[in-house]
Enzyme design. Sequence first.
Site, PDB file in Angstrom:
ATOM      1  N   SER A 139       0.856  -1.190   0.000  1.00 49.88           N
ATOM      2  CA  SER A 139       0.000   0.000   0.000  1.00 49.88           C
ATOM      3  C   SER A 139       0.885   1.229   0.000  1.00 49.88           C
ATOM      4  O   SER A 139       2.056   1.178   0.420  1.00 49.88           O
ATOM      5  CB  SER A 139      -0.891   0.005   1.250  1.00 49.88           C
ATOM      6  OG  SER A 139      -1.485   1.270   1.471  1.00 49.88           O
ATOM      7  N   TYR A 152      -2.073  -0.530  10.382  1.00 53.70           N
ATOM      8  CA  TYR A 152      -2.194  -0.898   8.971  1.00 53.70           C
ATOM      9  C   TYR A 152      -0.895  -0.583   8.228  1.00 53.70           C
ATOM     10  O   TYR A 152      -0.391  -1.411   7.457  1.00 53.70           O
ATOM     11  CB  TYR A 152      -3.368  -0.152   8.346  1.00 53.70           C
ATOM     12  CG  TYR A 152      -3.559  -0.432   6.876  1.00 53.70           C
ATOM     13  CD1 TYR A 152      -4.122  -1.637   6.451  1.00 53.70           C
ATOM     14  CD2 TYR A 152      -3.186   0.492   5.909  1.00 53.70           C
ATOM     15  CE1 TYR A 152      -4.298  -1.905   5.109  1.00 53.70           C
ATOM     16  CE2 TYR A 152      -3.356   0.234   4.559  1.00 53.70           C
ATOM     17  CZ  TYR A 152      -3.914  -0.963   4.162  1.00 53.70           C
ATOM     18  OH  TYR A 152      -4.085  -1.229   2.820  1.00 53.70           O
TER      19      TYR A 152
END
Length: 255
Positions: A139, A152
């Site tokens: 990501s 995350y």
Amino acid sequence: MLFNYSNKSVVITGGASGIGKAATIAFARQGATVHVIELNENGWPSLQEELHDYSAKTFIHTGDVSDQARMLEIFQQIGPVDVLINNAGIAHVGSVTTTTEADFDRLFRVNVKGVYNCMLAAIPQMQAKGGGAILNLSSIAAVVGLSDRFAYSMTKGAVLAMTLSAAKDYLKDKIRVNCISPARVHTPFVDGFITKNYPGKEKEMFEKLSASQPIGRMGKPEEIANLMIYLCSDEASFITGSDYPIDGGFITLNT
């Protein structure tokens, strides 16, 4: 035909929804036999409807990617694997002080250990077969600071590091390992997140989140899947140990 996956076996974790669903359909259309690993079968009927003529070559296996014994069992059942897409993952909103230990551990188990477990199961099969391609889902959170994405971001940074390490370790085995780093992609998860956290302001928040990317919109799952098709193909045989942002300019143009 370019990007021909006929006679190739592709494993996609989390392949029945969102980006994973788009990937399953894309690889099936290119002729692959696709094995989907999902936590449960809830999304399977919907996926089968969209697969149409390709459903005969698509199979679902239920299991938790954080369960190593189950992943080893599934890969043994599948047999020789040509391509592994580590797509399964979960999100979390929180800073250091608002992230509980339970949430931190949960994200690590799924997003980090899950990637490790599936690579552990797939790599020996690829070694025996003489090569393969692994693509991990990282990501933009791995390389830029995002507010309230502490745990995350930790997991996606780990995915990027594992990708580079594995790419180096298995060069001699002709196993290519890459990752892609999407920015925000419009999936049912995003719609659910907005509805849950911003009731009554769904349209406003959708537009705000879309505008956070310089290109002015969120990505589409199909756009992510198209990049996957290229990076795992024989046409990309010179590419390994690389991270590919697909982010609407977020990393380089967001000033």
